[in-house]
Design a protein around this motif. Sequence first.
Motif, PDB file in Angstrom:
ATOM      1  N   GLN A 188       0.369   8.335  26.914  1.00  0.00           N
ATOM      2  CA  GLN A 188       1.472   9.238  27.256  1.00  0.00           C
ATOM      3  C   GLN A 188       1.908   9.930  25.966  1.00  0.00           C
ATOM      4  OE1 GLN A 188       4.934   7.117  28.774  1.00  0.00           O
ATOM      5  NE2 GLN A 188       5.308   8.820  30.198  1.00  0.00           N
ATOM      6  N   TYR A 189       1.836  11.271  25.927  1.00  0.00           N
ATOM      7  CA  TYR A 189       2.243  12.014  24.741  1.00  0.00           C
ATOM      8  C   TYR A 189       3.737  11.804  24.488  1.00  0.00           C
ATOM      9  CZ  TYR A 189       3.586  15.878  21.701  1.00  0.00           C
ATOM     10  OH  TYR A 189       4.119  16.631  20.681  1.00  0.00           O
ATOM     11  N   ASP A 190       4.107  11.555  23.215  1.00  0.00           N
ATOM     12  CA  ASP A 190       5.512  11.345  22.850  1.00  0.00           C
ATOM     13  C   ASP A 190       5.821  12.218  21.633  1.00  0.00           C
ATOM     14  OD1 ASP A 190       7.580   8.405  22.044  1.00  0.00           O
ATOM     15  OD2 ASP A 190       7.934  10.550  21.810  1.00  0.00           O
ATOM     16  N   SER A 191       6.608  13.290  21.867  1.00  0.00           N
ATOM     17  CA  SER A 191       6.879  14.272  20.799  1.00  0.00           C
ATOM     18  C   SER A 191       7.820  13.709  19.731  1.00  0.00           C
ATOM     19  CB  SER A 191       7.496  15.541  21.393  1.00  0.00           C
ATOM     20  OG  SER A 191       8.715  15.183  22.037  1.00  0.00           O
ATOM     21  N   THR A 192       8.402  12.547  19.973  1.00  0.00           N
ATOM     22  CA  THR A 192       9.338  11.993  18.971  1.00  0.00           C
ATOM     23  C   THR A 192       8.596  11.176  17.906  1.00  0.00           C
ATOM     24  OG1 THR A 192       9.688   9.885  20.108  1.00  0.00           O
ATOM     25  CG2 THR A 192      11.061  11.753  20.816  1.00  0.00           C
ATOM     26  N   LEU A 193       7.286  11.003  18.081  1.00  0.00           N
ATOM     27  CA  LEU A 193       6.528  10.198  17.115  1.00  0.00           C
ATOM     28  C   LEU A 193       6.242  11.023  15.865  1.00  0.00           C
ATOM     29  CD1 LEU A 193       4.049   8.276  19.462  1.00  0.00           C
ATOM     30  CD2 LEU A 193       6.150   7.437  18.387  1.00  0.00           C
ATOM     31  N   THR A 194       6.933  10.713  14.775  1.00  0.00           N
ATOM     32  CA  THR A 194       6.801  11.488  13.523  1.00  0.00           C
ATOM     33  C   THR A 194       5.647  10.949  12.675  1.00  0.00           C
ATOM     34  OG1 THR A 194       8.354   9.971  12.480  1.00  0.00           O
ATOM     35  CG2 THR A 194       9.276  11.978  13.451  1.00  0.00           C
ATOM     36  N   PRO A 195       5.151  11.756  11.724  1.00  0.00           N
ATOM     37  CA  PRO A 195       4.077  11.285  10.829  1.00  0.00           C
ATOM     38  C   PRO A 195       4.510  10.022  10.078  1.00  0.00           C
ATOM     39  CG  PRO A 195       4.383  13.652  10.598  1.00  0.00           C
ATOM     40  CD  PRO A 195       5.522  13.154  11.465  1.00  0.00           C
ATOM     41  N   ILE A 196       3.558   9.120   9.866  1.00  0.00           N
ATOM     42  CA  ILE A 196       3.889   7.870   9.169  1.00  0.00           C
ATOM     43  C   ILE A 196       4.171   8.174   7.698  1.00  0.00           C
ATOM     44  CG2 ILE A 196       2.994   5.592   8.486  1.00  0.00           C
ATOM     45  CD1 ILE A 196       3.679   5.957  11.489  1.00  0.00           C
ATOM     46  N   ASP A 197       5.289   7.697   7.200  1.00  0.00           N
ATOM     47  CA  ASP A 197       5.731   7.987   5.834  1.00  0.00           C
ATOM     48  C   ASP A 197       5.658   6.697   5.008  1.00  0.00           C
ATOM     49  OD1 ASP A 197       8.903   9.197   4.396  1.00  0.00           O
ATOM     50  OD2 ASP A 197       6.864   8.946   3.573  1.00  0.00           O
ATOM     51  N   LEU A 198       4.719   6.681   4.038  1.00  0.00           N
ATOM     52  CA  LEU A 198       4.478   5.464   3.255  1.00  0.00           C
ATOM     53  C   LEU A 198       5.100   5.593   1.877  1.00  0.00           C
ATOM     54  CD1 LEU A 198       0.737   5.124   4.261  1.00  0.00           C
ATOM     55  CD2 LEU A 198       2.695   3.932   5.258  1.00  0.00           C
ATOM     56  N   VAL A 199       5.766   4.543   1.435  1.00  0.00           N
ATOM     57  CA  VAL A 199       6.422   4.540   0.113  1.00  0.00           C
ATOM     58  C   VAL A 199       5.811   3.424  -0.743  1.00  0.00           C
ATOM     59  CG1 VAL A 199       8.616   4.232  -1.091  1.00  0.00           C
ATOM     60  CG2 VAL A 199       8.575   5.401   1.120  1.00  0.00           C
ATOM     61  N   GLY A 200       5.495   3.758  -1.996  1.00  0.00           N
ATOM     62  CA  GLY A 200       5.038   2.732  -2.941  1.00  0.00           C
ATOM     63  C   GLY A 200       3.608   2.284  -2.747  1.00  0.00           C
ATOM     64  N   TYR A 201       2.849   3.030  -1.937  1.00  0.00           N
ATOM     65  CA  TYR A 201       1.452   2.636  -1.704  1.00  0.00           C
ATOM     66  C   TYR A 201       0.570   2.877  -2.928  1.00  0.00           C
ATOM     67  CZ  TYR A 201       1.144   1.168   3.204  1.00  0.00           C
ATOM     68  OH  TYR A 201       1.211   0.448   4.378  1.00  0.00           O
ATOM     69  N   ASN A 202       1.039   3.771  -3.826  1.00  0.00           N
ATOM     70  CA  ASN A 202       0.215   4.080  -4.996  1.00  0.00           C
ATOM     71  C   ASN A 202       0.495   3.062  -6.100  1.00  0.00           C
ATOM     72  OD1 ASN A 202      -1.350   5.055  -6.972  1.00  0.00           O
ATOM     73  ND2 ASN A 202      -0.492   7.132  -6.992  1.00  0.00           N
ATOM     74  N   GLY A 209      -4.521  -2.994  -9.455  1.00  0.00           N
ATOM     75  CA  GLY A 209      -3.869  -2.191  -8.418  1.00  0.00           C
ATOM     76  C   GLY A 209      -4.549  -0.851  -8.250  1.00  0.00           C
ATOM     77  N   PHE A 210      -4.468  -0.290  -7.059  1.00  0.00           N
ATOM     78  CA  PHE A 210      -4.981   1.050  -6.783  1.00  0.00           C
ATOM     79  C   PHE A 210      -4.152   1.642  -5.646  1.00  0.00           C
ATOM     80  CE2 PHE A 210      -7.193   0.157  -2.793  1.00  0.00           C
ATOM     81  CZ  PHE A 210      -7.486  -1.204  -2.885  1.00  0.00           C
ATOM     82  N   ASN A 211      -4.385   2.927  -5.357  1.00  0.00           N
ATOM     83  CA  ASN A 211      -3.602   3.597  -4.323  1.00  0.00           C
ATOM     84  C   ASN A 211      -4.108   3.195  -2.933  1.00  0.00           C
ATOM     85  OD1 ASN A 211      -2.131   5.192  -2.678  1.00  0.00           O
ATOM     86  ND2 ASN A 211      -2.705   7.148  -3.631  1.00  0.00           N
ATOM     87  N   VAL A 212      -3.372   2.301  -2.275  1.00  0.00           N
ATOM     88  CA  VAL A 212      -3.780   1.778  -0.959  1.00  0.00           C
ATOM     89  C   VAL A 212      -3.839   2.895   0.080  1.00  0.00           C
ATOM     90  CG1 VAL A 212      -3.150   0.152   0.890  1.00  0.00           C
ATOM     91  CG2 VAL A 212      -2.912  -0.532  -1.497  1.00  0.00           C
ATOM     92  N   GLN A 213      -3.117   3.983  -0.181  1.00  0.00           N
ATOM     93  CA  GLN A 213      -3.157   5.095   0.781  1.00  0.00           C
ATOM     94  C   GLN A 213      -4.557   5.710   0.869  1.00  0.00           C
ATOM     95  OE1 GLN A 213       0.309   7.499   0.908  1.00  0.00           O
ATOM     96  NE2 GLN A 213      -0.560   8.957   2.352  1.00  0.00           N
ATOM     97  N   GLU A 214      -5.367   5.505  -0.195  1.00  0.00           N
ATOM     98  CA  GLU A 214      -6.769   5.999  -0.176  1.00  0.00           C
ATOM     99  C   GLU A 214      -7.584   5.347   0.944  1.00  0.00           C
ATOM    100  OE1 GLU A 214      -7.059   6.183  -5.104  1.00  0.00           O
ATOM    101  OE2 GLU A 214      -8.404   4.911  -3.927  1.00  0.00           O
ATOM    102  N   LEU A 215      -7.105   4.212   1.465  1.00  0.00           N
ATOM    103  CA  LEU A 215      -7.845   3.502   2.532  1.00  0.00           C
ATOM    104  C   LEU A 215      -7.522   4.073   3.914  1.00  0.00           C
ATOM    105  CD1 LEU A 215      -7.223  -0.189   1.347  1.00  0.00           C
ATOM    106  CD2 LEU A 215      -9.174   1.287   0.782  1.00  0.00           C
TER     107      LEU A 215
END
Length: 263
Positions: free
Chosen positions: A38-52, A176-182
């Motif tokens: 079911q499409y849900d327009s309230t679902l915003t892009p996932i915002d990650l902090v401190g992943y780098n 450590g490395f930027n986990v967002q790269e995964l």
Amino acid sequence: ASKWSYVGPDGEENWPKKYPFCGGVFQSPIDFHNDVLQYDSTLTPIDLVGYNVSFPEHFTISNNGHSVKMHLPSSMHIRSLPFRYTASQLHLHWGNRNKPMGSEHRIGGRQFAAELHIVHYNSDKYPDMATAVDKADGLAVLAIFIDIGNFNPSFEKIFCHFNAVKFKDQKIQVPGFNVQELLPTQLDEYFRYEGSLTTPPCFPSVLWTVFRNPVKVSQEQLLALQTALYCSQENDSAPLEMTDNYRHVQEFDERRVSVSFRE
Ligand SMILES: NS(=O)(=O)c1c(F)c(F)c(S(=O)(=O)CCO)c(N[C@H]2CCCc3ccccc32)c1F
Ligand SMILES: [Zn+2]
């Protein structure tokens, strides 16, 4: 000691005997097929902090007999959910070299080669993972499908250490490395539903975010994942390969999956 496995008498069919929630409601993983979406327009892009996470910070990679996991610093968290969810660990699920598909979730019945899970807990409401793990709003897991393609230098930062964590209870520190790269580039396209841990104790405590687009690793990298690790300890007389460490999809009647994208 967690006495469960993915095969034999302690396999998933018998998990409910020792872990009653595994036979309960809201179980994961599931198959994302059209008539539950079911499409849900309230679902915003996932915002990650401190992943780098950069040097000199380190991650601890360990083999816990069920998967290979990497402990994550509490500086990593998800910002875009109703509560702050702080990172705890990441781990993987995969198949075996003869049957290479080993993802947990599926899209239209299609299983992917492997699946990465980044486990977070609700640090607004609970002091730690152990307290949050059995609470309805306790956990948030990001799931990334892994498919075969070009060599992936980011995943190699984990995979290159497999020989150091070959056996149960082995661990190693890695830079450590930027986990967002995964993660895939499009953090705005995902499936969202309320489910459970996919291993015992199967608590129905997980807000699942499963990204629509897979990331790629090479055939050789996937083979390393499928063949490098053991569930058994180094001195164990009966070595047990760590393969097929995925739970099969669960019944999903009367439940809906929200999607952040239109076809
Ligand atoms: N697929 S899944 O549901 O995301 C998932 C796994 F598949 C998985 F294997 C693990 S495990 O490696 O810890 C081995 C089994 O407990 C976890 N651990 C979570 C839940 C259990 C308690 C705990 C405590 C501290 C940190 C993480 C966790 C897990 F959440
Ligand atoms: Zn998992």
